[in-house]
Design a protein around this motif. Structure first.
Motif, PDB file in Angstrom:
ATOM      1  N   ALA A  25      -8.236 119.200-171.044  1.00 62.70           N
ATOM      2  CA  ALA A  25      -7.446 117.973-171.164  1.00 62.70           C
ATOM      3  C   ALA A  25      -5.959 118.290-171.062  1.00 62.70           C
ATOM      4  CB  ALA A  25      -7.756 117.286-172.492  1.00 62.70           C
ATOM      5  N   GLY A  26      -5.245 117.465-170.309  1.00 62.56           N
ATOM      6  CA  GLY A  26      -3.819 117.663-170.108  1.00 62.56           C
ATOM      7  C   GLY A  26      -3.460 118.482-168.899  1.00 62.56           C
ATOM      8  N   VAL A  27      -4.451 119.107-168.266  1.00 66.05           N
ATOM      9  CA  VAL A  27      -4.194 119.990-167.128  1.00 66.05           C
ATOM     10  C   VAL A  27      -3.905 119.182-165.862  1.00 66.05           C
ATOM     11  CG1 VAL A  27      -5.414 121.474-165.476  1.00 66.05           C
ATOM     12  CG2 VAL A  27      -5.354 122.084-167.888  1.00 66.05           C
ATOM     13  N   LEU A  28      -2.919 119.650-165.101  1.00 68.71           N
ATOM     14  CA  LEU A  28      -2.674 119.142-163.757  1.00 68.71           C
ATOM     15  C   LEU A  28      -3.090 120.233-162.781  1.00 68.71           C
ATOM     16  CD1 LEU A  28      -1.536 117.054-161.770  1.00 68.71           C
ATOM     17  CD2 LEU A  28       0.690 118.200-161.979  1.00 68.71           C
ATOM     18  N   ALA A  29      -4.066 119.937-161.926  1.00 70.42           N
ATOM     19  CA  ALA A  29      -4.554 120.886-160.929  1.00 70.42           C
ATOM     20  C   ALA A  29      -4.099 120.446-159.546  1.00 70.42           C
ATOM     21  CB  ALA A  29      -6.079 120.986-160.971  1.00 70.42           C
ATOM     22  N   ALA A  30      -3.757 121.425-158.720  1.00 65.45           N
ATOM     23  CA  ALA A  30      -3.390 121.156-157.329  1.00 65.45           C
ATOM     24  C   ALA A  30      -4.433 121.778-156.417  1.00 65.45           C
ATOM     25  CB  ALA A  30      -2.005 121.733-157.016  1.00 65.45           C
ATOM     26  N   LEU A  31      -5.005 120.980-155.537  1.00 67.42           N
ATOM     27  CA  LEU A  31      -5.973 121.455-154.553  1.00 67.42           C
ATOM     28  C   LEU A  31      -5.283 121.571-153.206  1.00 67.42           C
ATOM     29  CD1 LEU A  31      -8.796 122.175-153.501  1.00 67.42           C
ATOM     30  CD2 LEU A  31      -9.256 119.705-153.307  1.00 67.42           C
ATOM     31  N   ARG A  32      -5.108 122.796-152.732  1.00 71.54           N
ATOM     32  CA  ARG A  32      -4.509 123.046-151.419  1.00 71.54           C
ATOM     33  C   ARG A  32      -5.627 123.196-150.393  1.00 71.54           C
ATOM     34  NH1 ARG A  32      -0.572 128.069-151.914  1.00 71.54           N
ATOM     35  NH2 ARG A  32       0.158 127.215-149.932  1.00 71.54           N
ATOM     36  N   ALA A  33      -5.506 122.496-149.270  1.00 72.11           N
ATOM     37  CA  ALA A  33      -6.584 122.545-148.285  1.00 72.11           C
ATOM     38  C   ALA A  33      -6.086 122.086-146.923  1.00 72.11           C
ATOM     39  CB  ALA A  33      -7.737 121.656-148.728  1.00 72.11           C
ATOM     40  N   PRO A  34      -6.648 122.638-145.850  1.00 70.60           N
ATOM     41  CA  PRO A  34      -6.319 122.142-144.509  1.00 70.60           C
ATOM     42  C   PRO A  34      -6.751 120.683-144.363  1.00 70.60           C
ATOM     43  CG  PRO A  34      -7.460 124.267-144.407  1.00 70.60           C
ATOM     44  CD  PRO A  34      -7.580 123.781-145.813  1.00 70.60           C
ATOM     45  N   ASP A  94       4.725 103.008-163.514  1.00 77.14           N
ATOM     46  CA  ASP A  94       4.057 101.749-163.170  1.00 77.14           C
ATOM     47  C   ASP A  94       3.176 101.922-161.935  1.00 77.14           C
ATOM     48  OD1 ASP A  94       3.808  98.757-163.471  1.00 77.14           O
ATOM     49  OD2 ASP A  94       4.624  98.852-161.445  1.00 77.14           O
ATOM     50  N   ALA A  95       3.616 102.686-160.955  1.00 74.95           N
ATOM     51  CA  ALA A  95       2.869 102.832-159.706  1.00 74.95           C
ATOM     52  C   ALA A  95       1.610 103.670-159.884  1.00 74.95           C
ATOM     53  CB  ALA A  95       3.762 103.455-158.638  1.00 74.95           C
ATOM     54  N   ILE A  96       1.677 104.679-160.742  1.00 74.66           N
ATOM     55  CA  ILE A  96       0.553 105.588-160.934  1.00 74.66           C
ATOM     56  C   ILE A  96      -0.267 105.211-162.159  1.00 74.66           C
ATOM     57  CG2 ILE A  96      -0.045 107.992-161.493  1.00 74.66           C
ATOM     58  CD1 ILE A  96       2.341 108.823-159.751  1.00 74.66           C
ATOM     59  N   GLY A  97       0.381 104.820-163.220  1.00 77.42           N
ATOM     60  CA  GLY A  97      -0.309 104.511-164.479  1.00 77.42           C
ATOM     61  C   GLY A  97      -0.489 103.022-164.672  1.00 77.42           C
ATOM     62  N   PRO A  98      -0.954 102.670-165.876  1.00 77.36           N
ATOM     63  CA  PRO A  98      -1.316 103.580-166.950  1.00 77.36           C
ATOM     64  C   PRO A  98      -2.671 104.254-166.701  1.00 77.36           C
ATOM     65  CG  PRO A  98      -1.771 101.345-167.629  1.00 77.36           C
ATOM     66  CD  PRO A  98      -1.111 101.251-166.282  1.00 77.36           C
ATOM     67  N   ILE A  99      -2.851 105.418-167.320  1.00 71.94           N
ATOM     68  CA  ILE A  99      -4.113 106.136-167.225  1.00 71.94           C
ATOM     69  C   ILE A  99      -4.917 105.859-168.494  1.00 71.94           C
ATOM     70  CG2 ILE A  99      -5.209 108.382-166.930  1.00 71.94           C
ATOM     71  CD1 ILE A  99      -2.537 109.413-165.850  1.00 71.94           C
ATOM     72  N   PRO A 100      -6.147 105.387-168.375  1.00 68.79           N
ATOM     73  CA  PRO A 100      -6.959 105.165-169.578  1.00 68.79           C
ATOM     74  C   PRO A 100      -7.194 106.477-170.320  1.00 68.79           C
ATOM     75  CG  PRO A 100      -7.960 104.120-167.667  1.00 68.79           C
ATOM     76  CD  PRO A 100      -6.865 105.002-167.153  1.00 68.79           C
ATOM     77  N   PRO A 101      -7.389 106.419-171.624  1.00 72.11           N
ATOM     78  CA  PRO A 101      -7.674 107.642-172.374  1.00 72.11           C
ATOM     79  C   PRO A 101      -8.915 108.346-171.843  1.00 72.11           C
ATOM     80  CG  PRO A 101      -7.184 105.823-173.863  1.00 72.11           C
ATOM     81  CD  PRO A 101      -7.311 105.231-172.492  1.00 72.11           C
ATOM     82  N   GLU A 102      -8.857 109.671-171.845  1.00 75.60           N
ATOM     83  CA  GLU A 102      -9.993 110.524-171.487  1.00 75.60           C
ATOM     84  C   GLU A 102     -10.550 110.150-170.105  1.00 75.60           C
ATOM     85  OE1 GLU A 102     -12.759 110.396-174.720  1.00 75.60           O
ATOM     86  OE2 GLU A 102     -11.379 111.334-176.107  1.00 75.60           O
ATOM     87  N   SER A 103      -9.697 110.283-169.119  1.00 77.48           N
ATOM     88  CA  SER A 103     -10.088 109.920-167.759  1.00 77.48           C
ATOM     89  C   SER A 103      -9.526 110.950-166.781  1.00 77.48           C
ATOM     90  CB  SER A 103      -9.591 108.518-167.410  1.00 77.48           C
ATOM     91  OG  SER A 103      -8.180 108.450-167.508  1.00 77.48           O
ATOM     92  N   ILE A 104      -9.712 110.678-165.498  1.00 79.41           N
ATOM     93  CA  ILE A 104      -9.239 111.544-164.425  1.00 79.41           C
ATOM     94  C   ILE A 104      -8.223 110.772-163.583  1.00 79.41           C
ATOM     95  CG2 ILE A 104      -9.902 112.758-162.308  1.00 79.41           C
ATOM     96  CD1 ILE A 104     -10.938 114.167-164.708  1.00 79.41           C
ATOM     97  N   LEU A 132      -0.775 112.376-168.431  1.00 77.78           N
ATOM     98  CA  LEU A 132      -1.961 113.181-168.717  1.00 77.78           C
ATOM     99  C   LEU A 132      -1.960 113.631-170.172  1.00 77.78           C
ATOM    100  CD1 LEU A 132      -2.145 115.452-165.531  1.00 77.78           C
ATOM    101  CD2 LEU A 132      -3.397 113.329-165.986  1.00 77.78           C
ATOM    102  N   ARG A 133      -0.800 114.013-170.664  1.00 79.61           N
ATOM    103  CA  ARG A 133      -0.709 114.491-172.045  1.00 79.61           C
ATOM    104  C   ARG A 133      -1.038 113.378-173.037  1.00 79.61           C
ATOM    105  NH1 ARG A 133       2.364 114.381-176.311  1.00 79.61           N
ATOM    106  NH2 ARG A 133       3.854 112.949-175.325  1.00 79.61           N
ATOM    107  N   THR A 134      -0.453 112.221-172.859  1.00 83.64           N
ATOM    108  CA  THR A 134      -0.654 111.143-173.820  1.00 83.64           C
ATOM    109  C   THR A 134      -2.050 110.531-173.737  1.00 83.64           C
ATOM    110  OG1 THR A 134       0.318 109.546-172.273  1.00 83.64           O
ATOM    111  CG2 THR A 134       1.796 110.568-173.874  1.00 83.64           C
ATOM    112  N   ALA A 135      -2.684 110.595-172.550  1.00 83.36           N
ATOM    113  CA  ALA A 135      -4.022 110.022-172.379  1.00 83.36           C
ATOM    114  C   ALA A 135      -5.131 111.046-172.598  1.00 83.36           C
ATOM    115  CB  ALA A 135      -4.159 109.405-170.984  1.00 83.36           C
ATOM    116  N   ASP A 136      -4.757 112.298-172.899  1.00 80.67           N
ATOM    117  CA  ASP A 136      -5.755 113.360-173.074  1.00 80.67           C
ATOM    118  C   ASP A 136      -6.648 113.439-171.839  1.00 80.67           C
ATOM    119  OD1 ASP A 136      -6.613 115.445-174.731  1.00 80.67           O
ATOM    120  OD2 ASP A 136      -8.283 114.284-175.517  1.00 80.67           O
ATOM    121  N   SER A 137      -6.019 113.390-170.682  1.00 79.78           N
ATOM    122  CA  SER A 137      -6.732 113.288-169.407  1.00 79.78           C
ATOM    123  C   SER A 137      -6.419 114.480-168.512  1.00 79.78           C
ATOM    124  CB  SER A 137      -6.361 111.978-168.700  1.00 79.78           C
ATOM    125  OG  SER A 137      -6.757 110.865-169.480  1.00 79.78           O
ATOM    126  N   VAL A 138      -7.005 114.478-167.315  1.00 84.10           N
ATOM    127  CA  VAL A 138      -6.832 115.553-166.339  1.00 84.10           C
ATOM    128  C   VAL A 138      -6.364 114.953-165.024  1.00 84.10           C
ATOM    129  CG1 VAL A 138      -8.159 117.107-164.846  1.00 84.10           C
ATOM    130  CG2 VAL A 138      -8.430 117.246-167.311  1.00 84.10           C
TER     131      VAL A 138
END
Length: 210
Positions: A25-34, A94-104, A132-138
């Motif tokens: 929870a709280g992690v931001l992952a980056a997927l690099r790909a062609p 506003d454009a990206i959130g809000p993120i519901p708790p415990e979500s992706i 991500l931090r406040t929503a306990d999300s990924v």
């Protein structure tokens, strides 16, 4: 005594074991790909397992939903947002959130945002990390690779807690795909490429030694 960190499955059991149980929870992952790879399969597997906010910079809501519904069985709430680059830069919360708790949270792709002025793009990354931090999300951001990287790709990789790199090669009419976990600020490090088969579903290629 501190409570165990919440973990989010990637949808691929063996990959979860490689990274220590899933994404923390709280992690931001980056997927690099062609851009020509089947990296969207990895996004779909993750989305199928969790309540998700999917932010698409280049596709309509209908396109995103059609693609996900054709690819995986979705048993959780899916919210699709389709802001413009200007929308995100003007008010990322506003454009990206809000993120519901415990979500992706998935942002696909990051390239157009990464091409914007550094200070404005940094504000977007800061907003994502805070939500991500406040929503306990990924969060997972999809970073497509081309001959020339966007101006702020390095900034994305610095701010990400985990960086995954998908590589695809064609040999003797055979497509080989492998995933490298090149950065793991939170989670287990794994120093070998993970061979994958990206067909109707994502699975580990057990014909390769890992």
């Amino acid at each position: 005594m501190s409570l165990p960190e919440r973990e989010y499955t990637t949808g691929i059991d063996v990959l979860d074991r490689f990274i220590g149980g899933g994404l923390k929870a709280g992690v931001l992952a980056a997927l690099r790909a062609p851009a020509s790879s089947q990296s969207e399969r990895l996004l779909a597997e993750l989305v199928a397992q969790h309540r998700t906010v999917f932010v698409s910079i280049t596709r309509s809501e209908r396109e995103v939903r059609d693609w996900i519904e054709r690819t995986v069985d979705m048993h959780h709430e899916l919210t699709v947002r389709t802001p413009t680059v200007d929308d995100v830069l003007a008010d990322p919360d506003d454009a990206i959130g809000p993120i519901p708790p415990e979500s992706i949270l998935v942002v696909d792709p990051m390239d157009l945002l990464e091409s914007e002025p550094r200070d404005r793009y940094l504000a977007v990354l800061d907003a994502i990390k805070e939500q991500l931090r406040t929503a306990d999300s990924v969060g997972l951001v999809h970073c497509l690779e081309a001959d020339r990287s966007p101006a702020n790709r390095e900034l994305t990789l610095k701010r990400a807690d985990q960086v995954w790199r998908l590589e695809t090669t064609v040999r003797s009419q055979e497509i080989r795909t492998r995933l490298l976990i090149t950065k793991a600020r939170r989670g287990r490090t794994f120093d070998k490429p993970i061979p994958l088969v990206l067909s109707d579903r994502v699975r580990i290629d057990h014909s390769r030694n890992i």
